[in-house]
Design a protein around this motif. Structure first.
Motif, PDB file in Angstrom:
ATOM      1  N   UNK A 226       0.831  -1.207   0.000  1.00  0.00           N
ATOM      2  CA  UNK A 226       0.000   0.000   0.000  1.00  0.00           C
ATOM      3  C   UNK A 226       0.865   1.257   0.000  1.00  0.00           C
ATOM      4  N   UNK A 227       1.893   1.268   0.858  1.00  0.00           N
ATOM      5  CA  UNK A 227       2.762   2.447   0.944  1.00  0.00           C
ATOM      6  C   UNK A 227       3.500   2.678  -0.378  1.00  0.00           C
ATOM      7  N   UNK A 228       3.977   1.601  -1.007  1.00  0.00           N
ATOM      8  CA  UNK A 228       4.714   1.757  -2.260  1.00  0.00           C
ATOM      9  C   UNK A 228       3.798   2.213  -3.394  1.00  0.00           C
ATOM     10  N   UNK A 326      -1.984   2.332   8.469  1.00  0.00           N
ATOM     11  CA  UNK A 326      -0.566   2.709   8.527  1.00  0.00           C
ATOM     12  C   UNK A 326       0.054   2.659   7.136  1.00  0.00           C
ATOM     13  N   UNK A 327      -0.247   1.624   6.355  1.00  0.00           N
ATOM     14  CA  UNK A 327       0.317   1.544   5.011  1.00  0.00           C
ATOM     15  C   UNK A 327      -0.106   2.702   4.133  1.00  0.00           C
ATOM     16  N   UNK A 328      -1.389   3.034   4.135  1.00  0.00           N
ATOM     17  CA  UNK A 328      -1.875   4.144   3.312  1.00  0.00           C
ATOM     18  C   UNK A 328      -1.394   5.483   3.841  1.00  0.00           C
ATOM     19  N   UNK A 329      -1.318   5.630   5.152  1.00  0.00           N
ATOM     20  CA  UNK A 329      -0.849   6.901   5.720  1.00  0.00           C
ATOM     21  C   UNK A 329       0.615   7.175   5.341  1.00  0.00           C
ATOM     22  N   UNK A 347       9.048   2.396   7.147  1.00  0.00           N
ATOM     23  CA  UNK A 347       8.286   2.837   8.316  1.00  0.00           C
ATOM     24  C   UNK A 347       6.926   2.163   8.373  1.00  0.00           C
ATOM     25  N   UNK A 348       6.299   1.939   7.227  1.00  0.00           N
ATOM     26  CA  UNK A 348       4.984   1.289   7.211  1.00  0.00           C
ATOM     27  C   UNK A 348       5.066  -0.118   7.790  1.00  0.00           C
ATOM     28  N   UNK A 349       6.070  -0.892   7.375  1.00  0.00           N
ATOM     29  CA  UNK A 349       6.205  -2.261   7.878  1.00  0.00           C
ATOM     30  C   UNK A 349       6.530  -2.264   9.366  1.00  0.00           C
ATOM     31  N   UNK A 350       7.491  -1.442   9.773  1.00  0.00           N
ATOM     32  CA  UNK A 350       7.905  -1.430  11.179  1.00  0.00           C
ATOM     33  C   UNK A 350       6.768  -0.970  12.085  1.00  0.00           C
ATOM     34  N   UNK A 351       6.111   0.118  11.717  1.00  0.00           N
ATOM     35  CA  UNK A 351       5.025   0.625  12.555  1.00  0.00           C
ATOM     36  C   UNK A 351       3.852  -0.337  12.609  1.00  0.00           C
ATOM     37  N   UNK A 352       3.532  -0.993  11.496  1.00  0.00           N
ATOM     38  CA  UNK A 352       2.413  -1.933  11.489  1.00  0.00           C
ATOM     39  C   UNK A 352       2.699  -3.126  12.393  1.00  0.00           C
ATOM     40  N   UNK A 353       3.899  -3.685  12.307  1.00  0.00           N
ATOM     41  CA  UNK A 353       4.238  -4.828  13.162  1.00  0.00           C
ATOM     42  C   UNK A 353       4.240  -4.419  14.629  1.00  0.00           C
ATOM     43  N   UNK A 354       4.812  -3.252  14.927  1.00  0.00           N
ATOM     44  CA  UNK A 354       4.824  -2.788  16.317  1.00  0.00           C
ATOM     45  C   UNK A 354       3.409  -2.569  16.837  1.00  0.00           C
ATOM     46  N   UNK A 355       2.551  -1.960  16.022  1.00  0.00           N
ATOM     47  CA  UNK A 355       1.174  -1.711  16.445  1.00  0.00           C
ATOM     48  C   UNK A 355       0.412  -3.015  16.663  1.00  0.00           C
ATOM     49  N   UNK A 356       0.663  -4.013  15.824  1.00  0.00           N
ATOM     50  CA  UNK A 356      -0.017  -5.304  15.983  1.00  0.00           C
ATOM     51  C   UNK A 356       0.369  -5.960  17.307  1.00  0.00           C
ATOM     52  N   UNK A 357       1.654  -5.986  17.609  1.00  0.00           N
ATOM     53  CA  UNK A 357       2.099  -6.615  18.860  1.00  0.00           C
ATOM     54  C   UNK A 357       1.577  -5.843  20.062  1.00  0.00           C
ATOM     55  N   UNK A 358       1.591  -4.510  19.990  1.00  0.00           N
ATOM     56  CA  UNK A 358       1.067  -3.701  21.096  1.00  0.00           C
ATOM     57  C   UNK A 358      -0.426  -3.946  21.296  1.00  0.00           C
ATOM     58  N   UNK A 359      -1.200  -3.950  20.211  1.00  0.00           N
ATOM     59  CA  UNK A 359      -2.637  -4.195  20.321  1.00  0.00           C
ATOM     60  C   UNK A 359      -2.928  -5.604  20.814  1.00  0.00           C
TER      61      UNK A 359
END
Length: 372
Positions: A226-228, A326-329, A347-359
């Motif tokens: 999505x980000x690309x 996160x990907x679209x943002x 940043x999209x991949x790192x933030x998405x994985x971090x957000x998933x584990x946190x949630x």
């Protein structure tokens, strides 16, 4: 072109005569410059011998300025006045240039990096909140006017983000279920409780591993995509062209990707659960001699399996919103260069994985308090 060279002769009165030989230009002054810097200093240069000097440019003048501190008199350039003018210009610029800024100490640089990191985190949070606000507004507008929904884009994104990801989701969860079964069979049989390996595989797969592994795989696969995609459209000014034509980029680019993931992630999670069961079944059958009928019966007889299934599936739509958002943002934040695109995709991949584990950790605490 004759390479630059020099001769330095002591005059006996505390000074020296510098004879310049060859072309003192950018392309030929290198070796002579290093040797001259090492010899000049003990005796200051008072006169120049320019009888064998060839071409002369600002590079040669800069070498003389650095090697012989102090302004050479104008009379030293009597034989080559044009070279003297170049030297005087370079010497004046070098003398009037500001000194380089003082480098801060290590402690100051450390706190500066920490402060910059905190600022970047706050800025990212603010921009993410603003993006999700616009996303909610676009989603509500799509619900109020179903006729404006671009259904072909929805189905295309669902196929690319969901159906095409089924093989990797199934294979990965199969091996995860097999690994959990191997660990359970190895540990529980030591206490005579090998039969509970089935429950271990079922609970771990239904509650945590299937949805977590599926979401992480989609974070690496779909969030980066999505980000690309959106980022390349930003670089080519296609998003600006949409706005000029009156097309809402959120309706055309973000909403279809969000809807596709919200629809497909629960389905992929369920497929991951079945694959994890299959991997665990194969291991318990081969290691503990518990056949498929016994494996299925143990799962169906446990009254909590429905609760575990619900816990796992409830997380899937939330993870889907986070991954797509996160990907679209990050794609919408791409500037006009390739370096920015690479940073945003990472940043999209790192933030998405971090957000998933946190949630997932937050969901675990919530379900613990609810005794689910």
């Amino acid at each position: 072109m004759q390479p630059a060279d020099f001769q330095l002769e002591d005059t006996g009165d505390g000074g020296a005569v510098l004879r310049l030989v060859g072309d003192w230009t950018t392309t030929g002054v290198g070796p002579a410059a290093r040797r001259l810097a090492g010899r000049v200093g003990a005796s200051p240069v008072k006169r120049l011998d320019l009888s064998e000097l060839g071409r002369f440019d600002t590079a040669g003048a800069l070498i003389l300025v650095h090697a012989a501190p102090g302004l050479l008199p104008e009379s030293a350039w009597a034989d080559r006045p044009e070279a003297g003018r170049i030297y005087a210009m370079v010497e004046a610029l070098e003398r009037e240039s500001a000194p380089p800024p003082r480098r801060a100490d290590a402690l100051t640089r450390t706190f500066a990096k920490i402060g910059l990191g905190v600022y970047d985190i706050g800025h990212e949070m603010m921009m993410s909140m603003a993006f999700f606000g616009r996303l909610m507004e676009a989603a509500l507008a799509a619900l109020r006017r179903p006729g404006s929904i671009r259904w072909p884009a929805w189905f295309s994104q669902a196929e690319r983000a969901g159906l095409d990801a089924m093989p990797i989701i199934a294979v990965t969860n199969f091996f995860i279920g097999a690994v959990i079964a191997f660990l359970g069979a190895n540990l529980l049989t030591q206490f005579g409780a090998g039969v509970f390996t089935v429950q271990l595989v079922a609970v771990a797969t239904l509650r945590e591993l299937a949805v977590l592994i599926t979401a992480i795989l989609l974070a690496g696969r779909s969030a980066s995509s999505f980000a690309a995609e959106i980022g390349s459209m930003r670089m080519n000014q296609e998003v600006d062209a949409m706005q000029v034509m009156g097309v809402n980029p959120f309706q055309a680019l973000v909403i279809p990707r969000l809807a596709a993931l919200v629809l497909m992630l629960p389905l992929l999670t369920f497929i991951g659960m079945l694959s994890g069961f299959l991997g665990g079944m194969v291991v318990t059958w081969s290691q503990l001699s518990y056949g498929p009928a016994f494996f299925i019966q143990r799962i169906s007889d446990d009254p909590m399996m429905g609760t575990h299934l619900m816990v796992g599936l409830v997380k899937a739509p939330v993870f889907a919103v986070v991954i797509a958002g996160i990907g679209c943002r990050q794609g919408m934040s791409v500037a006009g260069d390739v370096e920015s695109l690479g940073r945003r995709v990472t940043a999209a991949v790192v933030q998405a994985i971090f957000a998933i584990i946190l949630l997932d950790a937050i969901f675990a605490l919530i379900f613990l308090e609810l005794n689910l």
